[in-house]
Design a protein around this motif. Structure first.
Motif, PDB file in Angstrom:
ATOM      1  N   PRO A 142       3.689   5.620 -10.015  1.00  0.00           N
ATOM      2  CA  PRO A 142       4.298   6.688  -9.199  1.00  0.00           C
ATOM      3  C   PRO A 142       4.409   8.006  -9.963  1.00  0.00           C
ATOM      4  CG  PRO A 142       5.585   4.665  -9.045  1.00  0.00           C
ATOM      5  CD  PRO A 142       4.583   4.464 -10.143  1.00  0.00           C
ATOM      6  N   GLU A 143       4.640   7.906 -11.250  1.00  0.00           N
ATOM      7  CA  GLU A 143       4.753   9.126 -12.051  1.00  0.00           C
ATOM      8  C   GLU A 143       3.404   9.828 -12.161  1.00  0.00           C
ATOM      9  OE1 GLU A 143       6.546   7.641 -15.705  1.00  0.00           O
ATOM     10  OE2 GLU A 143       7.983   6.538 -14.467  1.00  0.00           O
ATOM     11  N   ILE A 144       2.349   9.029 -12.295  1.00  0.00           N
ATOM     12  CA  ILE A 144       1.001   9.606 -12.383  1.00  0.00           C
ATOM     13  C   ILE A 144       0.620  10.271 -11.067  1.00  0.00           C
ATOM     14  CG2 ILE A 144      -1.452   9.024 -12.593  1.00  0.00           C
ATOM     15  CD1 ILE A 144      -0.013   8.961 -15.233  1.00  0.00           C
ATOM     16  N   LEU A 145       0.940   9.611  -9.958  1.00  0.00           N
ATOM     17  CA  LEU A 145       0.620  10.202  -8.655  1.00  0.00           C
ATOM     18  C   LEU A 145       1.310  11.547  -8.498  1.00  0.00           C
ATOM     19  CD1 LEU A 145       0.669   7.727  -5.637  1.00  0.00           C
ATOM     20  CD2 LEU A 145      -1.255   8.820  -6.776  1.00  0.00           C
ATOM     21  N   GLU A 146       2.559  11.593  -8.893  1.00  0.00           N
ATOM     22  CA  GLU A 146       3.315  12.838  -8.762  1.00  0.00           C
ATOM     23  C   GLU A 146       2.705  13.931  -9.654  1.00  0.00           C
ATOM     24  OE1 GLU A 146       7.397  12.515  -9.892  1.00  0.00           O
ATOM     25  OE2 GLU A 146       7.902  14.507  -9.115  1.00  0.00           O
ATOM     26  N   LEU A 147       2.389  13.544 -10.869  1.00  0.00           N
ATOM     27  CA  LEU A 147       1.779  14.488 -11.800  1.00  0.00           C
ATOM     28  C   LEU A 147       0.457  15.028 -11.245  1.00  0.00           C
ATOM     29  CD1 LEU A 147       1.758  15.658 -14.780  1.00  0.00           C
ATOM     30  CD2 LEU A 147       0.327  13.692 -15.343  1.00  0.00           C
ATOM     31  N   ALA A 148      -0.372  14.104 -10.754  1.00  0.00           N
ATOM     32  CA  ALA A 148      -1.683  14.502 -10.241  1.00  0.00           C
ATOM     33  C   ALA A 148      -1.541  15.375  -8.999  1.00  0.00           C
ATOM     34  CB  ALA A 148      -2.527  13.260  -9.937  1.00  0.00           C
ATOM     35  N   ALA A 149      -0.587  15.047  -8.142  1.00  0.00           N
ATOM     36  CA  ALA A 149      -0.392  15.832  -6.920  1.00  0.00           C
ATOM     37  C   ALA A 149       0.142  17.220  -7.258  1.00  0.00           C
ATOM     38  CB  ALA A 149       0.563  15.109  -5.975  1.00  0.00           C
ATOM     39  N   ASN A 150       1.153  17.271  -8.094  1.00  0.00           N
ATOM     40  CA  ASN A 150       1.756  18.565  -8.432  1.00  0.00           C
ATOM     41  C   ASN A 150       0.768  19.509  -9.093  1.00  0.00           C
ATOM     42  OD1 ASN A 150       4.195  17.823  -7.418  1.00  0.00           O
ATOM     43  ND2 ASN A 150       5.095  17.276  -9.399  1.00  0.00           N
ATOM     44  N   ASN A 151      -0.119  18.944  -9.872  1.00  0.00           N
ATOM     45  CA  ASN A 151      -1.064  19.777 -10.613  1.00  0.00           C
ATOM     46  C   ASN A 151      -2.437  19.839  -9.963  1.00  0.00           C
ATOM     47  OD1 ASN A 151       0.527  20.533 -13.115  1.00  0.00           O
ATOM     48  ND2 ASN A 151       0.760  18.310 -13.088  1.00  0.00           N
ATOM     49  N   LEU A 178       1.099  -4.319 -19.648  1.00  0.00           N
ATOM     50  CA  LEU A 178       0.579  -4.228 -18.279  1.00  0.00           C
ATOM     51  C   LEU A 178       1.673  -3.800 -17.304  1.00  0.00           C
ATOM     52  CD1 LEU A 178      -1.694  -4.535 -16.290  1.00  0.00           C
ATOM     53  CD2 LEU A 178      -1.399  -7.013 -16.343  1.00  0.00           C
ATOM     54  N   MET A 179       2.861  -4.366 -17.476  1.00  0.00           N
ATOM     55  CA  MET A 179       3.972  -3.989 -16.578  1.00  0.00           C
ATOM     56  C   MET A 179       4.343  -2.521 -16.775  1.00  0.00           C
ATOM     57  SD  MET A 179       6.501  -7.292 -16.342  1.00  0.00           S
ATOM     58  CE  MET A 179       6.724  -7.534 -18.087  1.00  0.00           C
ATOM     59  N   THR A 180       4.302  -2.096 -18.022  1.00  0.00           N
ATOM     60  CA  THR A 180       4.589  -0.686 -18.298  1.00  0.00           C
ATOM     61  C   THR A 180       3.570   0.202 -17.594  1.00  0.00           C
ATOM     62  OG1 THR A 180       5.553  -1.219 -20.440  1.00  0.00           O
ATOM     63  CG2 THR A 180       4.804   1.039 -20.124  1.00  0.00           C
ATOM     64  N   ALA A 181       2.304  -0.175 -17.711  1.00  0.00           N
ATOM     65  CA  ALA A 181       1.248   0.619 -17.071  1.00  0.00           C
ATOM     66  C   ALA A 181       1.466   0.678 -15.564  1.00  0.00           C
ATOM     67  CB  ALA A 181      -0.120   0.017 -17.393  1.00  0.00           C
ATOM     68  N   LEU A 182       1.781  -0.457 -14.964  1.00  0.00           N
ATOM     69  CA  LEU A 182       1.991  -0.485 -13.516  1.00  0.00           C
ATOM     70  C   LEU A 182       3.133   0.443 -13.104  1.00  0.00           C
ATOM     71  CD1 LEU A 182       1.613  -4.323 -12.898  1.00  0.00           C
ATOM     72  CD2 LEU A 182       0.054  -2.531 -12.100  1.00  0.00           C
ATOM     73  N   SER A 183       4.199   0.412 -13.881  1.00  0.00           N
ATOM     74  CA  SER A 183       5.378   1.194 -13.502  1.00  0.00           C
ATOM     75  C   SER A 183       5.143   2.699 -13.639  1.00  0.00           C
ATOM     76  CB  SER A 183       6.586   0.788 -14.364  1.00  0.00           C
ATOM     77  OG  SER A 183       6.430   1.263 -15.691  1.00  0.00           O
ATOM     78  N   ARG A 184       4.095   3.075 -14.336  1.00  0.00           N
ATOM     79  CA  ARG A 184       3.785   4.497 -14.489  1.00  0.00           C
ATOM     80  C   ARG A 184       3.120   5.078 -13.249  1.00  0.00           C
ATOM     81  NH1 ARG A 184      -0.147   5.282 -18.919  1.00  0.00           N
ATOM     82  NH2 ARG A 184       0.051   7.459 -18.338  1.00  0.00           N
ATOM     83  N   LEU A 212      -5.236  10.604 -12.477  1.00  0.00           N
ATOM     84  CA  LEU A 212      -5.293   9.304 -11.823  1.00  0.00           C
ATOM     85  C   LEU A 212      -6.499   8.505 -12.311  1.00  0.00           C
ATOM     86  CD1 LEU A 212      -4.228   7.309  -9.758  1.00  0.00           C
ATOM     87  CD2 LEU A 212      -5.363   8.632  -7.960  1.00  0.00           C
ATOM     88  N   VAL A 213      -7.613   9.194 -12.476  1.00  0.00           N
ATOM     89  CA  VAL A 213      -8.825   8.545 -12.975  1.00  0.00           C
ATOM     90  C   VAL A 213      -8.572   7.915 -14.345  1.00  0.00           C
ATOM     91  CG1 VAL A 213     -11.158   8.976 -13.856  1.00  0.00           C
ATOM     92  CG2 VAL A 213     -10.437   9.990 -11.683  1.00  0.00           C
ATOM     93  N   HIS A 214      -7.996   8.687 -15.231  1.00  0.00           N
ATOM     94  CA  HIS A 214      -7.772   8.174 -16.579  1.00  0.00           C
ATOM     95  C   HIS A 214      -6.716   7.066 -16.586  1.00  0.00           C
ATOM     96  CE1 HIS A 214     -10.413  10.979 -18.555  1.00  0.00           C
ATOM     97  NE2 HIS A 214      -9.921  11.942 -17.796  1.00  0.00           N
ATOM     98  N   TYR A 215      -5.741   7.257 -15.730  1.00  0.00           N
ATOM     99  CA  TYR A 215      -4.706   6.225 -15.627  1.00  0.00           C
ATOM    100  C   TYR A 215      -5.303   4.890 -15.179  1.00  0.00           C
ATOM    101  CZ  TYR A 215      -1.174   3.351 -13.404  1.00  0.00           C
ATOM    102  OH  TYR A 215      -0.417   2.283 -13.029  1.00  0.00           O
ATOM    103  N   LEU A 216      -6.130   4.918 -14.150  1.00  0.00           N
ATOM    104  CA  LEU A 216      -6.698   3.679 -13.616  1.00  0.00           C
ATOM    105  C   LEU A 216      -7.576   2.988 -14.657  1.00  0.00           C
ATOM    106  CD1 LEU A 216      -7.577   4.742  -9.956  1.00  0.00           C
ATOM    107  CD2 LEU A 216      -5.816   3.115 -10.687  1.00  0.00           C
ATOM    108  N   GLU A 247       0.810  -1.221   0.000  1.00  0.00           N
ATOM    109  CA  GLU A 247       0.000   0.000   0.000  1.00  0.00           C
ATOM    110  C   GLU A 247       0.844   1.273   0.000  1.00  0.00           C
ATOM    111  OE1 GLU A 247      -0.981   0.185   4.804  1.00  0.00           O
ATOM    112  OE2 GLU A 247      -2.461  -0.649   3.400  1.00  0.00           O
ATOM    113  N   ASP A 248       2.144   1.123   0.218  1.00  0.00           N
ATOM    114  CA  ASP A 248       3.006   2.310   0.146  1.00  0.00           C
ATOM    115  C   ASP A 248       3.531   2.565  -1.263  1.00  0.00           C
ATOM    116  OD1 ASP A 248       2.822   3.046   2.788  1.00  0.00           O
ATOM    117  OD2 ASP A 248       4.422   1.674   3.397  1.00  0.00           O
ATOM    118  N   TYR A 249       3.252   1.641  -2.183  1.00  0.00           N
ATOM    119  CA  TYR A 249       3.791   1.823  -3.527  1.00  0.00           C
ATOM    120  C   TYR A 249       3.247   3.109  -4.150  1.00  0.00           C
ATOM    121  CZ  TYR A 249       5.099   1.181  -8.365  1.00  0.00           C
ATOM    122  OH  TYR A 249       5.620   1.377  -9.610  1.00  0.00           O
ATOM    123  N   GLY A 250       4.148   3.905  -4.658  1.00  0.00           N
ATOM    124  CA  GLY A 250       3.767   5.168  -5.291  1.00  0.00           C
ATOM    125  C   GLY A 250       3.842   6.346  -4.352  1.00  0.00           C
ATOM    126  N   ARG A 251       3.911   6.059  -3.055  1.00  0.00           N
ATOM    127  CA  ARG A 251       3.948   7.154  -2.076  1.00  0.00           C
ATOM    128  C   ARG A 251       5.385   7.631  -1.886  1.00  0.00           C
ATOM    129  NH1 ARG A 251      -1.076   6.929   0.501  1.00  0.00           N
ATOM    130  NH2 ARG A 251      -0.429   8.469   2.027  1.00  0.00           N
TER     131      ARG A 251
END
Length: 585
Positions: free
Chosen positions: A513-522, A505-511, A528-532, A111-115
């Motif tokens: 943390p980058e999506i979280l950062e993008l969503a948080a910064n902006n 699928l692995m590529t999507a998973l690895s994205r 995040l919705v579109h990513y999921l 549950e800490d992944y991406g944080r």
RNA sequence: GCGCCCGUAGCUCAGUCGGAUAGAGCACCAGAUUCCUAAUCUGGGGGUCACAAGUUCGAAUCUUGUCGGGCGCGCCA
């Protein structure tokens, strides 16, 4: 834990450091900003446009720069292949090892992944909803609530200390009007019929409050005593009439009697709002009372600070703040000629108080109709010695409800769809939370009840949740067959994850943390919705093409690892959105 | 009139410090299930990125103007 993109950026950065002429030109450039995921797999996994960005300062062709840069890349096991493409892009093809390592990271971090790791600065105060306690929340507030709660979660995931605050406007004229409205409904229930003010609160909930509050010690008066000598109750005159009623209530029952009614009324509504939000999964650390600001003299204190700094002046009997100096259209009154402080005065004091309480960065989430206030409140902060940029404002545009393709008329009188509670009951919390943040906050939102409600493939929230439930079900099936997932063996056999769909699928998973950062910064949950949605699509696509419980152990274990990692990321992402990740559907 | 947000496929929307052939869902058409959840998957058609200039190697993205929509311009909160 570093996002994959950062790892690639680091390699580029290291390479540049070995090339003096490039290093100078790139000194002001964020290398990470030149690295991005490719849209097309034929361009590799990541691409950098850095050679094009450096071409002008270095006065060499992008392709030449790219060639020397590639030459300077150190040996590593992350990158399989690097190519120069098009006008000078550098395309990076990552090795399977890099993706397999990321899978392990996901499973270990859970549950800490991406944080991001917790930092202690800047401390953020996030204020949202802050609807006046004069009635139940409506669907517009629901958007502010969902957006604010999600932004709060995103900021926390990004490592910031964040406090969520609801500013309760429990002082001022609106509260008096609320008190008078309840008072009249109470009299009405006691058989005293008074013409209800056009400027009063007319909703049914006022009657409910009137029947619940403690009116001990307050005597029922006659209708004549209430209306005697009052102005007419007409549309033109509604403000005067309702103000006169407030004054009359105070005359008849004393300040204490009126306060008793008013205070219970606003507390009742505030508690109702709080319960509504709690049920919606929206929690606040602080319910900050405007009354408390006045009672502790902090409004006066703030005005005194402004005065000391020479940022107040008198004109026409009122006290003004020279907001023109800070870019406003006109100067604004802080104390009226009748001695009453304006809402703007408390607002300045409130934001001053936020900074004084030790919060470094203030975020206000406001309805679009409040955008006129930002300049002056920022000006107030600046005039008191803080930075205008300490206050960030995010606006939430309006919501329009649609049902069966028709616009739903809102407004208390229409009796139609209006409150957040009704909306939640009709479409469910998960769908509502998801739908509210699916569109950029600064865009108008068409909330289609039919789509939000439909438990079908029309509705992306179920599509994502379904992926999660499917994965849970796989592991249950495994147990039914008396099989077990050997996670250690999975690590050793990940080479079996080699198909196009597995790679995707692995590529999507690895994205993630980058999506979280993008969503948080902006402050942009819709990323995040579109990513999921995309992630769920990659999962469903793969899942549909591969039945693997019957696979040989090595293949099965590796594929189950992919399932488990997908489950982790979906659960984490939905958690940020305040949406449940069900095990069964 | 001035200020802020916006204009992308039939519909709802992504596209965030300018990047490669502008993407996704819905809708529409054609298919897939003796098999771990078909709330799923595979394939297909569909675009003057409102319009016009400008900036440059490159613009949906930046600048200016025009048109169209929303919101705001109180000694209200």
């Amino acid at each position: 834990m570093r996002a994959m993109k950062q790892i690639v950026a680091q390699l580029v950065s290291d390479a540049i450091a070995t090339l003096p002429e490039l290093a100078d030109a790139a000194a002001d450039l964020s290398i990470e900003s030149t690295v991005e995921r490719t849209r097309d797999a034929s361009h590799g996994d990541f691409a950098s446009n850095i050679a094009m960005r450096l071409a002008k300062p270095v006065r060499k062709s992008p392709r030449d720069i790219a060639a020397s840069l590639i030459n300077a890349l150190g040996d590593n096991e992350i990158i399989d292949k690097v190519e120069i493409a098009g006008p000078g892009f550098i395309n990076f093809y990552l090795s399977p090892v890099a993706f397999h390592a990321e899978l392990e990271t996901i499973l270990e971090a859970g549950e800490d992944y991406g944080r991001q790791p917790q930092r202690d600065h800047p401390k953020i105060l996030l204020e949202f909803v802050s609807a006046n306690p004069t009635g139940p929340l409506h669907v517009g507030h629901g958007r502010g609530a969902s957006y604010g709660a999600t932004v709060g979660n995103l900021l926390e995931a990004a490592g910031y200390p964040v406090s969520r605050e609801y500013y309760v406007n429990d002082a001022g004229r609106q509260m008096d009007i609320l008190g008078a409205s309840v008072w009249l409904r109470w009299l009405e229930a006691s058989g005293v019929d008074v013409d209800f003010p056009k400027g009063g609160y007319r909703g049914d909930y006022i009657r409910d409050i009137a029947s619940e509050i403690d009116t001990g010690g307050i005597e029922v008066v006659t209708a004549e005593a209430v209306t005697d000598g009052l102005p007419e109750n007409t549309d033109d005159n509604k403000d005067e009439y309702v103000d006169a009623l407030v004054a009359r209530c105070k005359e008849l029952h004393g300040e204490d009697g009126f306060n008793k009614i008013r205070q219970q009324s606003l507390e009742s509504i505030r508690d109702e709002i709080r319960a509504d939000l709690e049920e919606f999964g929206v929690h606040f650390d602080e319910w900050f009372s405007e009354q408390s600001l006045t009672q502790s003299n902090r409004v006066d204190d703030a005005l005194a600070v402004l005065d000391e700094r020479g940022m107040l002046y008198k004109k026409d009997g009122a006290t003004w703040f020279p907001s023109i100096q800070y870019g406003d259209d006109k100067d604004r009154v802080v104390v009226r000629d009748n001695g009453v402080k304006t809402y703007f005065a408390s607002d300045i004091a409130y934001h001053f108080d936020k900074r004084e309480r030790g919060y470094d960065h203030l975020i206000d989430i406001l309805g679009a109709d409040h955008h006129g206030y930002v300049t002056r409140v920022r000006g107030g902060l600046e005039a008191m010695g803080y930075e205008a940029d300490d206050l960030e404002v995010q606006f939430v545009q309006f919501v329009t409800l649609y049902r069966s393709g028709e616009r739903v008329q809102m407004g208390t009188r229409s009796g139609q769809f209006d409150t957040l509670r009704q909306l939640r009951e009709e479409v469910g919390n998960d769908a509502a939370r998801f739908y509210y943040v699916s569109r950029s906050n600064d865009q108008h939102l068409d909330f289609d009840l039919d789509v939000a409600k439909s438990q079908s493939n029309d509705n992306p929230v179920y599509y994502i949740q379904y992926a999660h439930a499917r994965i849970t079900s796989v592991f249950e099936k495994l147990a039914d067959l008396s099989l077990a997932w050997d996670a250690d063996n999975a690590k050793a056999t990940m080479d079996n994850l080699s198909s196009q769909q597995e790679k995707a699928l692995m590529t999507a998973l690895s994205r993630y943390p980058e999506i979280l950062e993008l969503a948080a910064n902006n402050r942009a949950p819709q990323h995040l919705v579109h990513y999921l949605r995309d992630l769920a699509a990659d999962f469903h696509s793969w899942y549909n093409a591969n039945k693997f419980i019957e696979d040989p152990d090595n293949v099965r274990d590796a594929r189950l690892a992919l399932c488990a990692a997908t489950k982790v990321v979906i659960a984490n992402g939905l958690g940020i959105l305040g949406v449940s990740a069900p095990d069964k559907m």
